[in-house]
Design an enzyme around this catalytic site. Structure first.
Site, PDB file in Angstrom:
ATOM      1  N   GLU B 113       0.860  -1.186   0.000  1.00 41.53           N
ATOM      2  CA  GLU B 113       0.000   0.000   0.000  1.00 41.53           C
ATOM      3  C   GLU B 113       0.891   1.228   0.000  1.00 41.53           C
ATOM      4  OE1 GLU B 113      -3.344   1.110  -0.053  1.00 41.53           O
ATOM      5  OE2 GLU B 113      -2.229   3.006   0.020  1.00 41.53           O
ATOM      6  N   THR B 123     -11.991   4.410   0.273  1.00 42.64           N
ATOM      7  CA  THR B 123     -12.521   3.569   1.346  1.00 42.64           C
ATOM      8  C   THR B 123     -12.870   4.349   2.597  1.00 42.64           C
ATOM      9  OG1 THR B 123     -11.341   1.634   0.542  1.00 42.64           O
ATOM     10  CG2 THR B 123     -11.994   1.613   2.848  1.00 42.64           C
ATOM     11  N   ALA B 128     -20.600   4.769   3.433  1.00 38.69           N
ATOM     12  CA  ALA B 128     -20.718   3.605   4.321  1.00 38.69           C
ATOM     13  C   ALA B 128     -21.924   2.711   4.032  1.00 38.69           C
ATOM     14  CB  ALA B 128     -20.750   4.045   5.784  1.00 38.69           C
ATOM     15  N   HIS B 131     -25.110  -1.407   0.165  1.00 39.17           N
ATOM     16  CA  HIS B 131     -26.252  -1.377  -0.751  1.00 39.17           C
ATOM     17  C   HIS B 131     -26.811  -2.763  -0.977  1.00 39.17           C
ATOM     18  CE1 HIS B 131     -25.720   2.816  -1.963  1.00 39.17           C
ATOM     19  NE2 HIS B 131     -24.430   2.601  -2.004  1.00 39.17           N
ATOM     20  N   VAL B 268       4.194   0.682  -5.647  1.00 37.22           N
ATOM     21  CA  VAL B 268       4.655  -0.132  -6.778  1.00 37.22           C
ATOM     22  C   VAL B 268       5.034   0.805  -7.927  1.00 37.22           C
ATOM     23  CG1 VAL B 268       3.978  -1.845  -8.495  1.00 37.22           C
ATOM     24  CG2 VAL B 268       3.210  -2.077  -6.128  1.00 37.22           C
ATOM     25  N   ILE B 435     -13.479   0.115  -9.269  1.00 45.63           N
ATOM     26  CA  ILE B 435     -14.398   0.008  -8.136  1.00 45.63           C
ATOM     27  C   ILE B 435     -14.970   1.382  -7.790  1.00 45.63           C
ATOM     28  CG2 ILE B 435     -14.723  -0.812  -5.776  1.00 45.63           C
ATOM     29  CD1 ILE B 435     -13.888  -3.007  -7.747  1.00 45.63           C
ATOM     30  N   CYS B 500     -10.741  12.753  24.466  1.00 48.21           N
ATOM     31  CA  CYS B 500     -11.595  13.432  23.488  1.00 48.21           C
ATOM     32  C   CYS B 500     -12.926  13.677  24.172  1.00 48.21           C
ATOM     33  CB  CYS B 500     -11.781  12.573  22.239  1.00 48.21           C
ATOM     34  SG  CYS B 500     -13.166  13.081  21.179  1.00 48.21           S
ATOM     35  N   CYS B 537     -16.203  19.467  18.189  1.00 48.44           N
ATOM     36  CA  CYS B 537     -15.143  20.468  18.172  1.00 48.44           C
ATOM     37  C   CYS B 537     -14.040  20.102  17.184  1.00 48.44           C
ATOM     38  CB  CYS B 537     -14.571  20.729  19.563  1.00 48.44           C
ATOM     39  SG  CYS B 537     -13.229  19.643  20.087  1.00 48.44           S
TER      40      CYS B 537
END
Lengths: 417, 587
Positions: B113, B123, B128, B131, B268, B435, B500, B537
């Site tokens: 990657e 991605t 999200a 389907h 690559v 894709i 957080c 925030c």
């Protein structure tokens, strides 16, 4: 489960002042603070201007905080730092968490909300463009520079002329960064005049009014921003004024929002004009025994006012516990002509002298501020100039009210004829 | 269709386009076009027109347009990184799903990657949706794999401990749904209430997915905030929503659990081919010997195919922007909502109003064709467009409760369908490209199809005896009951300390994310795994604190902490250093 008379959520200037006043009257008081130290936002405010009115001194934020922290230490006030409150129930149970005690509950007889405020984000003002590193709200950079000793960037553009933006314009400059300019959407600045002078003019940092940012270039780290002048009638960018400025940091000082997530857990609704809970002249919310003070109610300009109103909250909370606070039929205090909001939003008690705080929604020269009860004018005051960034005060004298059966009270501001 | 006929048809359909030196060649039903287009629009239009012709299996669009810059070849490293039976290029949802499926077999697998984390392309930036397939053009590969994949999703999400909600989708039909249809207006409500539902129900039956008609009364009961102009709705109850980046991280972690090797920051740059067989891949970090390569490289798939001499398609990037709203308003919808509009467009299902697994509401996405592959900026026009478009569905929704917006770039081909097949002229090279939506839903089925192809291509695949399909559930403190939280805090006090404040994420979870099988080494990687910084925030409060924890846990000086990619430095150094530099200069 521990029990306290009064639990104060937030250890900033509001929480500290409320705690001291409450503790002076022999009640058990606990301050819960999510940071590792008390002081709220003040410890990172290393500039002066704090305490000019209430202490007759020109202190830094940190010094102002320490003045009250010292008093807290002198009184028998319990403190829980590094502790986050998760929830408050209607029967005044507080659920909090920290790494020493884990999850725990506390039962209070009265609660004072003093959680302060948070900064408006880039997304909330819908700034288009990429999402690179180097976009910060001004308060975050203040923490980074003054507490963490980290420089966020060296070529800075600031959007928004709120006080924190002006303070940071100067701060970045003093650290050797180059601040290209401050850009403000409105035709007048949002911050205090003294900050325009002491932070921009004194450092030759240009202020561009009626401007905004229409693109942010990245993609990994900020490379440039595109600014434009805005046509004040259509609120659209004027194409000929587009300019791309090379920079590595974009600072946003576009407003503060009272932080009321906990207030909502107890079931209180917020006033859409202030984004804070509705309070009466005792700083009491619509839940009996739950009080609110400081920036969680509305955003103040000077900390001295926060302290004064927080002291009121502390005293009122003690009153509530010892004798109860009886409520009369609420008399709403309404924002009239040219007024954005008023605090408190209604009167429910018998207090004779009630300080009212309010803001105008535009600049008015030679203004007449008027307080009316139904249709009777109770008070009239002249001001040479009034501006939205500068909160105004008026004392309501109950003696001046025509009768006891008033429907509402209105504050208005008009230019003198 | 034979080549002569196809050629004729293409020339006829492109006749009126303003192209210069237009030439068409056809091989294996793949059409290559060359020449000059006056602008990007025409370049696109030509490709899409040809893409619609039946029988065309790929379009290589080599038309030159203004602003076109050929991609430069990058230098690689010759150091050997070992060998593997299969190398998967791209750690998006496609690549990771393939890796996880392949890890069930007794073969050595490496994922390479180019970004610093998995899920860094489209991605992490889609809506999200899992389907059901009802919105896809029937007969396409994407439709077929979507239906197959979405049925597998719930079990897979459960095994991997990834959030998934079977939220269902309501397709809302209003009187405006047929605004573009040229029939007398009195007919429109009749057609809307009867013909359209009949068509959709029939399509659903053919596809093998449950579809139901919801009359107005029931619609208003189930969705009280929906526009009063709704006439009825069509329900697709097998619709789901997941967290696409958490799903991908889980797939990758499970693959690694089962023996897969992941190389991040590894791009690559070339292929070594011997006798029309793949023998090696060359990357920026070194070479890997292999005989099977899966090209799941998203927007870069056509460039990689070109490098391998097996270019069979061109990808035209299409951006999608999404707006996220505050969790406070999650109860305004009970299902995902979308409009039905005639005519339907082939390349976009129109987006809608959807929930996320974390309780936010999303509006979008847009569908903007663009030249740049990596441009994920969100424009003013897109923001306005999204707000204007979907406010009609939910007229009382407070659009001021906006939290953030973001964009991702899809990798569609000109045939607007997936390309999952072995390369025509290179043994061992398998395309898993083109894709776009419904790539997420289809991922489990894409993975199975690639396995089938590998078997057909001669790879010996035997099941592993010790494959473990279960990924341990990450600790998400804010989802637990108070009792469960207290138990975790007793073992690790850092689970009691909230960092957080908007999302209530603890220091313990942040530290965990830094030490997982795929360590989170950037602020955004931590954000995707823990949600720290995703609240109201937008990390205004937690950024300094999370950065400090990351610095401590990885022994990295605070000033070197990065947001995501290599040059996304958050800071420029410690204070006082700029002044030192200045003073040195004046001396």
């Amino acid at each position: 489960m521990k029990h306290y008379d009064i639990v104060i959520i937030g250890g900033g200037p509001a929480g500290l002042a409320a705690a001291i006043k409450a503790a002076e009257q022999e009640t058990s008081v606990l301050i819960i603070e999510r940071s590792t130290e008390l002081g709220g936002i003040l410890p990172q405010c290393i500039h002066q201007g704090f305490g000019l009115f209430i202490l007759n001194k020109n202190l830094t934020g940190a010094e102002y905080a320490q003045h009250y922290i010292n008093q807290v230490k002198e009184h028998n006030i319990d403190i829980q730092t590094d502790t986050m409150v998760l929830e408050i129930t209607k029967d005044k149970k507080i659920i909090a968490t920290n790494k020493h005690d884990g999850l725990f509950s506390i039962q209070a007889k009265a609660i004072i909300l003093a959680m302060g405020c948070r900064e408006r984000t880039r997304s909330q003002i819908k700034l288009p463009g990429t999402r690179p590193a180097g976009i910060y709200t001004a308060g975050t950079t203040q923490r980074l520079i003054n507490i963490e000793g980290i420089m966020p960037g060296k070529k800075v553009v600031i959007l928004g002329s709120g006080d924190i933006g002006l303070i940071m314009a100067r701060r970045f400059t003093l650290e050797g960064a180059h601040v290209e300019g401050v850009y403000e959407l409105l035709p007048q600045p949002s911050g205090l005049t003294r900050n325009i002078v002491q932070c921009l003019e004194d450092y030759d940092i240009p202020l561009h009014l009626s401007h905004t940012i229409i693109d942010i270039h990245g993609p990994e780290r900020v490379k440039a921003v595109t600014i434009a002048k805005i046509n004040m009638k259509t609120m659209k960018p004027i194409p000929e004024t587009l300019r791309t400025i090379t920079c590595d940091t974009l600072i946003l000082a576009v407003g503060l929002i009272p932080e009321n997530e906990l207030t909502k857990t107890v079931g209180l609704t917020l006033d859409p004009l202030t984004n804070g809970p509705i309070i009466d002249e005792h700083m009491e919310t619509n839940e009996d025994g739950i009080f609110a003070c400081g920036n969680v109610v509305h955003v103040h300009d000077i900390v001295d006012d926060v302290t004064t109103t927080a002291e009121n909250a502390g005293t009122s909370a003690v009153q509530y516990i010892k004798h109860g606070l009886s409520h009369t039929t609420p008399i709403p205090i309404l924002p009239g002509e040219n007024i954005t909001y008023t605090i408190p939003q209604h009167l429910r008690g018998q207090t004779q002298q009630i300080p009212l705080y309010f803001r105008v929604n535009k600049v008015i020269k030679n203004a007449i501020i008027q307080l009316t009860a139904d249709n009777t004018i109770i008070t009239k005051k002249k001001e040479r100039i009034v501006k939205p960034p500068e909160m105004l005060k008026l004392t309501l004298n109950r003696e001046n009210l025509p009768t006891n059966q008033i429907k509402n009270i209105t504050i208005s501001a008009r230019p003198a004829p | 269709m034979n080549n002569k006929k196809l050629l004729k048809k293409i020339k006829r359909q492109c006749h009126s386009l303003p192209l210069k030196n237009f030439k068409v060649t056809i091989l294996n039903d793949i059409v290559t076009i060359t020449g000059k287009a006056p602008d990007y629009q025409t370049y696109l239009k030509t490709g899409l027109i040809i893409g619609k012709i039946k029988g065309v299996t790929g379009i290589i669009n080599n038309l030159i347009y203004p602003g076109y810059t050929p991609i430069e070849k990058k230098p690689g490293k010759s150091k050997s990184l070992g060998s593997a039976d299969i190398v998967i290029i791209g750690a998006g949802v496609t690549g990771c799903a393939i890796a996880q499926e392949l890890s069930k077999y007794d073969v050595s697998i490496v994922i390479v990657e180019k970004a610093e984390d998995v899920a860094c392309g489209a991605t992490k930036a889609n809506n999200a949706m899992v389907h059901s397939g009802i919105g896809e053009t029937p007969g396409t590969l994407k439709q077929h794999l979507c239906v197959k994949g979405h049925f597998k999703f719930p079990q897979l999400a459960q095994d991997l401990n990834v959030p998934y909600i079977n939220c269902g989708m309501y397709i809302i039909i209003t009187k405006d749904s047929l605004a573009q249809l040229r029939v007398p207006s009195f007919l429109k409500p009749l057609l809307a209430k009867h013909l359209i539902p009949w068509i959709i129900l029939r399509r659903g039956k053919k596809m093998g997915i449950p579809i139901k008609r919801i009359n107005k009364k029931e619609l208003l009961q189930k969705e009280p905030h929906v526009t009063p102009e709704a006439l009825l709705a069509i329900s697709s109850p097998s619709y789901g929503v997941t967290s696409p980046y958490e799903f991908t991280i889980a797939l990758a972690e499970n693959a690694i659990q089962n023996g897969v090797t992941l190389h991040l920051n590894t791009e690559v740059v070339d292929f070594i081919i011997e006798n029309k067989n793949i023998s090696k891949i060359v990357t920026t970090k070194g070479t890997i010997n292999t005989t099977f390569v899966i090209n799941a490289a998203g927007v870069d798939a056509d460039h990689l195919a070109e490098l391998a001499g097996t270019r069979e398609y061109t990808i035209h990037p299409r951006k999608g922007s999404i707006i996220l709203f505050d969790k406070e308003y999650i109860e305004t919808i009970n299902h995902n909502l979308t409009y039905f509009h005639y005519p339907t467009q082939t390349h976009t299902k129109g987006g809608g109003i959807m929930m996320t697994t974390h309780g936010n509401i999303q509006w979008g996405p847009t569908a903007i064709e663009q030249k740049q592959k990596y441009d994920t900026s969100v424009t003013q026009e897109e923001l306005q467009h999204i707000l204007n478009k979907y406010t009609h569905l939910l007229p009382t929704f407070p659009t001021s409760a906006l939290i953030t917006y973001f964009a991702g770039v899809r990798a569609p081909t000109f045939t607007e369908d997936f390309i999952i097949r072995p390369a025509h002229h290179l043994k061992g090279f398998i395309h898993a490209a083109g894709i776009q939506s419904p790539g997420l839903a289809a991922a489990p089925a894409i993975a199975e199809k690639v396995i089938d192809i590998l078997k057909q291509e001669g790879l010996d695949l035997h099941h592993k005896k010790d494959f473990n399909p279960y990924r341990p559930k990450p600790i998400r403190i804010h989802e637990l009951s108070y009792e469960e939280r207290q138990r975790h805090i007793t073992h690790n006090p850092l689970y009691g300390r909230i960092v957080c404040r908007c999302e209530h994420i603890t220091e313990g979870e942040i530290v965990d994310s830094i030490h997982r099988p795929i360590p989170a080494l950037t602020l955004d990687a931590i954000k995707r795994r823990t949600r720290a910084g995703m609240g109201r925030c937008q990390s205004g409060f937690c950024l300094p604190r999370v950065a400090k924890i990351l610095s401590r846990e990885t022994n990295t000086p605070l000033e070197n902490i990065i947001k995501n990619s290599e040059h996304s430095h958050l800071f420029i150094g410690t204070t006082k250093n700029l002044l030192k530099e200045e003073n040195n200069e004046t001396l």
